[in-house]
Design a protein around this motif. Structure first.
Motif, short mmCIF file in Angstrom:
data_model
loop_
_atom_site.label_atom_id
_atom_site.label_comp_id
_atom_site.label_asym_id
_atom_site.label_seq_id
_atom_site.Cartn_x
_atom_site.Cartn_y
_atom_site.Cartn_z
N TYR A 51 -5.80 22.54 10.03
CA TYR A 51 -6.34 23.44 11.05
C TYR A 51 -6.51 22.72 12.38
O TYR A 51 -6.17 23.25 13.44
CB TYR A 51 -7.67 24.00 10.56
CG TYR A 51 -8.27 25.01 11.49
CD1 TYR A 51 -7.78 26.30 11.56
CD2 TYR A 51 -9.35 24.68 12.30
CE1 TYR A 51 -8.33 27.23 12.41
CE2 TYR A 51 -9.90 25.59 13.16
CZ TYR A 51 -9.39 26.87 13.21
OH TYR A 51 -9.94 27.78 14.06
N LEU A 52 -7.02 21.49 12.33
CA LEU A 52 -7.19 20.72 13.57
C LEU A 52 -5.85 20.39 14.22
O LEU A 52 -5.70 20.48 15.44
CB LEU A 52 -7.98 19.44 13.28
CG LEU A 52 -9.43 19.62 12.91
CD1 LEU A 52 -10.04 18.28 12.51
CD2 LEU A 52 -10.19 20.24 14.05
N VAL A 53 -4.87 20.01 13.42
CA VAL A 53 -3.55 19.70 13.95
C VAL A 53 -2.90 20.95 14.54
O VAL A 53 -2.29 20.91 15.61
CB VAL A 53 -2.65 19.07 12.86
CG1 VAL A 53 -1.22 18.96 13.32
CG2 VAL A 53 -3.19 17.71 12.47
N SER A 54 -3.07 22.09 13.88
CA SER A 54 -2.52 23.34 14.38
C SER A 54 -3.11 23.70 15.73
O SER A 54 -2.39 24.10 16.66
CB SER A 54 -2.79 24.45 13.37
OG SER A 54 -2.46 25.70 13.90
N ARG A 55 -4.42 23.57 15.86
CA ARG A 55 -5.07 23.86 17.14
C ARG A 55 -4.61 22.91 18.23
O ARG A 55 -4.42 23.30 19.37
CB ARG A 55 -6.59 23.80 17.00
CG ARG A 55 -7.12 24.87 16.13
CD ARG A 55 -6.91 26.21 16.80
NE ARG A 55 -7.07 27.27 15.83
CZ ARG A 55 -6.42 28.42 15.87
NH1 ARG A 55 -5.58 28.67 16.83
NH2 ARG A 55 -6.61 29.32 14.96
N ARG A 56 -4.45 21.65 17.88
CA ARG A 56 -4.01 20.67 18.88
C ARG A 56 -2.59 20.95 19.34
O ARG A 56 -2.28 20.84 20.52
CB ARG A 56 -4.11 19.27 18.29
CG ARG A 56 -3.85 18.21 19.29
CD ARG A 56 -4.16 16.85 18.73
NE ARG A 56 -3.96 15.86 19.75
CZ ARG A 56 -4.14 14.58 19.58
NH1 ARG A 56 -4.53 14.15 18.41
NH2 ARG A 56 -3.93 13.75 20.55
N ILE A 57 -1.71 21.31 18.42
CA ILE A 57 -0.33 21.65 18.78
C ILE A 57 -0.32 22.84 19.73
O ILE A 57 0.37 22.84 20.75
CB ILE A 57 0.51 21.92 17.52
CG1 ILE A 57 0.77 20.64 16.76
CG2 ILE A 57 1.82 22.61 17.89
CD1 ILE A 57 1.42 20.86 15.40
N LYS A 58 -1.09 23.86 19.40
CA LYS A 58 -1.10 25.06 20.22
C LYS A 58 -1.76 24.82 21.57
O LYS A 58 -1.36 25.43 22.57
CB LYS A 58 -1.80 26.19 19.48
CG LYS A 58 -0.97 26.69 18.32
CD LYS A 58 -1.66 27.79 17.59
CE LYS A 58 -0.79 28.27 16.45
NZ LYS A 58 -1.43 29.33 15.70
N ARG A 59 -2.76 23.96 21.63
CA ARG A 59 -3.40 23.65 22.89
C ARG A 59 -2.46 22.91 23.85
O ARG A 59 -2.51 23.11 25.05
CB ARG A 59 -4.63 22.78 22.64
CG ARG A 59 -5.82 23.19 23.45
CD ARG A 59 -7.05 22.36 23.16
NE ARG A 59 -7.29 22.24 21.72
CZ ARG A 59 -7.58 21.09 21.12
NH1 ARG A 59 -7.68 19.98 21.79
NH2 ARG A 59 -7.78 21.05 19.82
N ARG A 60 -1.60 22.06 23.31
CA ARG A 60 -0.69 21.27 24.14
C ARG A 60 0.60 21.99 24.49
O ARG A 60 1.37 21.49 25.29
CB ARG A 60 -0.36 19.96 23.43
CG ARG A 60 -1.53 19.04 23.37
CD ARG A 60 -1.15 17.75 22.74
NE ARG A 60 -2.24 16.82 22.83
CZ ARG A 60 -2.08 15.52 22.79
NH1 ARG A 60 -0.89 15.01 22.65
NH2 ARG A 60 -3.12 14.73 22.87
N ASP A 61 0.85 23.14 23.87
CA ASP A 61 2.08 23.88 24.13
C ASP A 61 1.90 24.74 25.38
O ASP A 61 1.06 25.64 25.40
CB ASP A 61 2.41 24.77 22.93
CG ASP A 61 3.74 25.48 23.07
OD1 ASP A 61 4.47 25.19 24.04
OD2 ASP A 61 4.05 26.31 22.21
N PRO A 62 2.68 24.50 26.43
CA PRO A 62 2.51 25.28 27.66
C PRO A 62 2.95 26.74 27.50
O PRO A 62 2.51 27.59 28.26
CB PRO A 62 3.37 24.56 28.68
CG PRO A 62 4.35 23.79 27.90
CD PRO A 62 3.70 23.47 26.59
#
Length: 82
Positions: A51-62
């Protein structure tokens, strides 16, 4: 739970369990209890880490727009991304 974290759960569970088993083996613990405890810890920590990795990926995706999910979820209650 979003779809990305479902896929990442399988990978993070295998990674965490494998790392714990390798650590135990390198420390000299070759028992079935050590492997079982490592598997339980890997299973317990798989979803939170995914869940944390998923949120981080989505946060960094422009290109990712988190407001789109809220709009779509309001229009379609059975939307897969929540």
């Amino acid at each position: 739970m979003d779809r990305l974290s479902i896929f990442l759960t399988l990978m993070s569970g295998a990674l965490i369990t494998g790392a714990l088993v390798i650590t135990l083996f390198s420390l000299g613990y070759y028992s079935a209890w050590g492997i079982a405890i490592s598997a339980l810890l890997g299973f317990a920590l798989a979803w939170p880490s995914a869940y944390l990795v998923s949120r981080r990926i989505k946060r960094r995706d422009p290109e990712w727009d988190h407001r789109r999910i809220e709009r779509d979820a309001a229009l379609k209650p059975s939307a897969p991304e929540v």
